[in-house]
Scaffold this active site. Structure first.
Site, mmCIF file in Angstrom:
data_model
loop_
_atom_site.group_PDB
_atom_site.id
_atom_site.type_symbol
_atom_site.label_atom_id
_atom_site.label_comp_id
_atom_site.label_asym_id
_atom_site.label_seq_id
_atom_site.Cartn_x
_atom_site.Cartn_y
_atom_site.Cartn_z
ATOM 1 N N ASP A 254 110.930 -25.865 95.613
ATOM 2 C CA ASP A 254 110.389 -24.506 95.637
ATOM 3 C C ASP A 254 109.599 -24.303 94.346
ATOM 4 O O ASP A 254 110.131 -24.464 93.258
ATOM 5 C CB ASP A 254 111.555 -23.505 95.725
ATOM 6 C CG ASP A 254 111.083 -22.083 95.991
ATOM 7 O OD1 ASP A 254 111.811 -21.344 96.660
ATOM 8 O OD2 ASP A 254 109.997 -21.710 95.503
ATOM 9 N N MET A 255 108.327 -23.990 94.492
ATOM 10 C CA MET A 255 107.483 -23.815 93.305
ATOM 11 C C MET A 255 107.934 -22.581 92.521
ATOM 12 O O MET A 255 108.323 -21.574 93.111
ATOM 13 C CB MET A 255 106.026 -23.597 93.721
ATOM 14 C CG MET A 255 105.450 -24.652 94.635
ATOM 15 S SD MET A 255 105.457 -26.294 93.930
ATOM 16 C CE MET A 255 104.475 -26.037 92.458
ATOM 17 N N ASP B 171 105.178 -22.598 99.627
ATOM 18 C CA ASP B 171 105.587 -23.259 98.377
ATOM 19 C C ASP B 171 106.965 -23.898 98.453
ATOM 20 O O ASP B 171 107.581 -24.180 97.434
ATOM 21 C CB ASP B 171 105.533 -22.259 97.217
ATOM 22 C CG ASP B 171 106.776 -21.389 97.104
ATOM 23 O OD1 ASP B 171 107.362 -21.062 98.161
ATOM 24 O OD2 ASP B 171 107.160 -21.070 95.978
ATOM 25 N N GLU B 172 107.421 -24.156 99.659
ATOM 26 C CA GLU B 172 108.810 -24.585 99.794
ATOM 27 C C GLU B 172 108.958 -25.633 100.900
ATOM 28 O O GLU B 172 108.314 -25.512 101.941
ATOM 29 C CB GLU B 172 109.592 -23.326 100.194
ATOM 30 C CG GLU B 172 111.028 -23.307 99.859
ATOM 31 C CD GLU B 172 111.671 -22.063 100.476
ATOM 32 O OE1 GLU B 172 112.845 -22.148 100.809
ATOM 33 O OE2 GLU B 172 110.984 -21.039 100.646
HETATM 34 P P1 TTP Z 1 108.903 -17.460 96.480
HETATM 35 O O1 TTP Z 1 109.162 -18.937 96.372
HETATM 36 O O2 TTP Z 1 109.958 -16.609 97.090
HETATM 37 O O3 TTP Z 1 108.606 -16.862 95.031
HETATM 38 P P2 TTP Z 1 107.866 -17.512 93.798
HETATM 39 O O4 TTP Z 1 107.469 -18.926 94.059
HETATM 40 O O5 TTP Z 1 106.753 -16.617 93.387
HETATM 41 O O6 TTP Z 1 108.951 -17.426 92.662
HETATM 42 P P3 TTP Z 1 110.285 -18.306 92.502
HETATM 43 O O7 TTP Z 1 110.329 -19.279 93.639
HETATM 44 O O8 TTP Z 1 110.132 -18.991 91.178
HETATM 45 O O9 TTP Z 1 111.388 -17.312 92.520
HETATM 46 O O10 TTP Z 1 107.569 -17.208 97.272
HETATM 47 C C1 TTP Z 1 106.438 -18.070 97.161
HETATM 48 C C2 TTP Z 1 105.161 -17.264 97.160
HETATM 49 O O11 TTP Z 1 105.103 -16.461 98.314
HETATM 50 C C3 TTP Z 1 105.048 -16.308 95.992
HETATM 51 O O12 TTP Z 1 104.466 -16.895 94.862
HETATM 52 C C4 TTP Z 1 104.223 -15.200 96.544
HETATM 53 C C5 TTP Z 1 104.535 -15.187 98.012
HETATM 54 N N1 TTP Z 1 105.490 -14.083 98.333
HETATM 55 C C6 TTP Z 1 104.948 -12.922 98.839
HETATM 56 O O13 TTP Z 1 103.746 -12.833 99.036
HETATM 57 N N2 TTP Z 1 105.805 -11.880 99.136
HETATM 58 C C7 TTP Z 1 107.150 -11.939 98.937
HETATM 59 O O14 TTP Z 1 107.869 -10.970 99.227
HETATM 60 C C8 TTP Z 1 107.693 -13.158 98.403
HETATM 61 C C9 TTP Z 1 109.162 -13.275 98.165
HETATM 62 C C10 TTP Z 1 106.811 -14.182 98.115
HETATM 63 MG MG MG Z 2 108.804 -20.283 94.876
#
Ligand code: TTP
Ligand code: MG
Length: 357
Positions: A9-10, A103-104
């Site tokens: 997960d980024m 991103d996952e």
């Molecule tokens: P996530 O992996 O949930 O969040 P993140 O990568 O920004 O942060 P981290 O993993 O370090 O906690 O989501 C990936 C991307 O998806 C995020 O960068 C932006 C998008 N996203 C949204 O657009 N809306 C949301 O509600 C969430 C949770 C993420």
């Molecule tokens: Mg992420």
């Protein structure tokens, strides 16, 4: 051969890309989101999280918490481009990849760890490679199964690299709350708690699932297994399609635009939670509206990228709704829009997304 699954997960994905492309943003709170008055935060850098800003929060609130932050509008094409790049780097390591979102992903890496002096070294190699090629940081979890791998990648975020070794599954799970079990939503959580099961160790104390059956029915086996660190689900490289929706019939007709918007927000939230719990992504969002004369209309839109994100569903549903309103008003003589709104009493609104499972 031992099974090893890696979950990646980024970190702060969209915000990290903004910091990468704008070096002067590095080390500063960066908030990515819709900038209109009803815009929400898509994500923010870890510097911004210190101020209490988080995903799905209204931008107006974020600005109060972090007035000096750098606010930027999402550049989806760029994020998709980077996502493709990262997925192709990972594909050099293994073709067995199950993407979960932009991103996952899960990676099936059984057998590979022997080439790398163990799972940690393998995780390190993939993390380093992604960083060298893109300048971005991933958090990774390696474990004997999907459930534990996803849990592990979240344990030491950001820049995490956590291995849950064979034999330590139960011990690591024991102190965690039961809501961390995949598929346990607020409803099931409440029932389990009422039965005295608050932590994983309370379920681990049972010899089998039998005493959970009266509480959670046919979910008992899966819940008991997961709490004990057992999860046989394979990494699925191609996913089937199914649909998930949320709908409501209201006691009173919904006539007010802002009330409808609020309902969509609520639906989008429910939908994204349900998807995430099942590790699903929606690729088509549809809305269905039923009027008080029982005529029903629906509209749908295919997303550019499959998503499980609340704000994506919300924005899409709202877009569809506005289009629907325009279509209706365009057939009416000018000046009737207001009247139509008050006549167009909605008794039922449905937001639905078709998924990859
Ligand atoms: P996530 O992996 O949930 O969040 P993140 O990568 O920004 O942060 P981290 O993993 O370090 O906690 O989501 C990936 C991307 O998806 C995020 O960068 C932006 C998008 N996203 C949204 O657009 N809306 C949301 O509600 C969430 C949770 C993420
Ligand atoms: Mg992420």
């Amino acid at each position: 051969m031992r099974r090893w699954i890696m979950h990646v997960d980024m970190d702060a994905f969209f915000a990290s890309i903004e910091q990468l492309d704008h070096p002067d943003y590095k080390g500063h709170p960066v908030i990515v989101g819709g900038l209109s008055s009803r815009g929400v935060v898509a994500t923010c850098s870890y510097e911004a999280r210190k101020f209490g800003v988080h995903s799905a929060m209204p931008i107006s609130r974020a600005k109060k918490l972090c007035p000096d932050g750098i606010y930027v509008y999402p550049r989806m094409d760029r994020y998709k481009e980077v996502s493709h790049q990262i997925f192709s780097i990972m594909k050099e390591f293994t073709p067995h990849i199950e993407p979960l979102s932009i991103d996952e992903a899960f990676l099936e890496v059984s057998g590979m760890s022997t080439m790398y002096r163990g799972p940690k070294a393998l995780g390190r190699a993939i993390k380093d490679r992604v960083f060298e090629e893109t300048g971005l940081i991933i958090s990774a979890g390696l474990a004997p199964n999907k459930f534990l791998a996803k849990l592990a990648s979240d344990l030491d975020k950001p820049d995490g690299l956590v291995v849950i070794p064979y034999g330590r599954e139960k011990e690591i799970l024991a102190p965690l709350p039961i809501k961390r079990i995949w598929g346990v939503g607020p409803h099931t959580e409440k029932r389990l708690k009422a039965g005295g099961f608050h932590l994983m160790r309370h379920i681990q104390a049972l010899p089998d699932e039998r005493s959970l059956i009266p509480i959670v029915g046919n979910q008992a086996r899966r819940i008991w297994e997961l709490a004990n660190g057992i999860d046989e689900r394979p990494v699925e490289t191609d996913r089937k399609i199914q649909s998930i929706g949320a709908e409501e019939t209201y006691e009173e007709d919904l006539t007010d635009g802002s009330a409808i918007e609020l309902e969509f927000r609520y639906f989008a939230n429910r939908l994204s939670k349900r998807l995430r719990k099942r590790n699903l992504l929606g690729h088509t969002v549809s809305i269905k509206v039923r009027y008080d004369d029982f005529t029903t209309v629906s509209r749908q839109k295919r997303l550019d990228t499959p998503s499980d994100h609340e704000h994506v569903f919300f924005e899409t549903a709202l877009l569809l709704w506005n289009k629907l309103m325009q279509d209706k008003t365009s057939k009416k003589p000018k000046g009737k829009a207001k009247e139509l709104e008050s006549l167009g009493a909605t008794t039922k609104v449905q937001a639905k997304a078709f998924m990859y499972s």
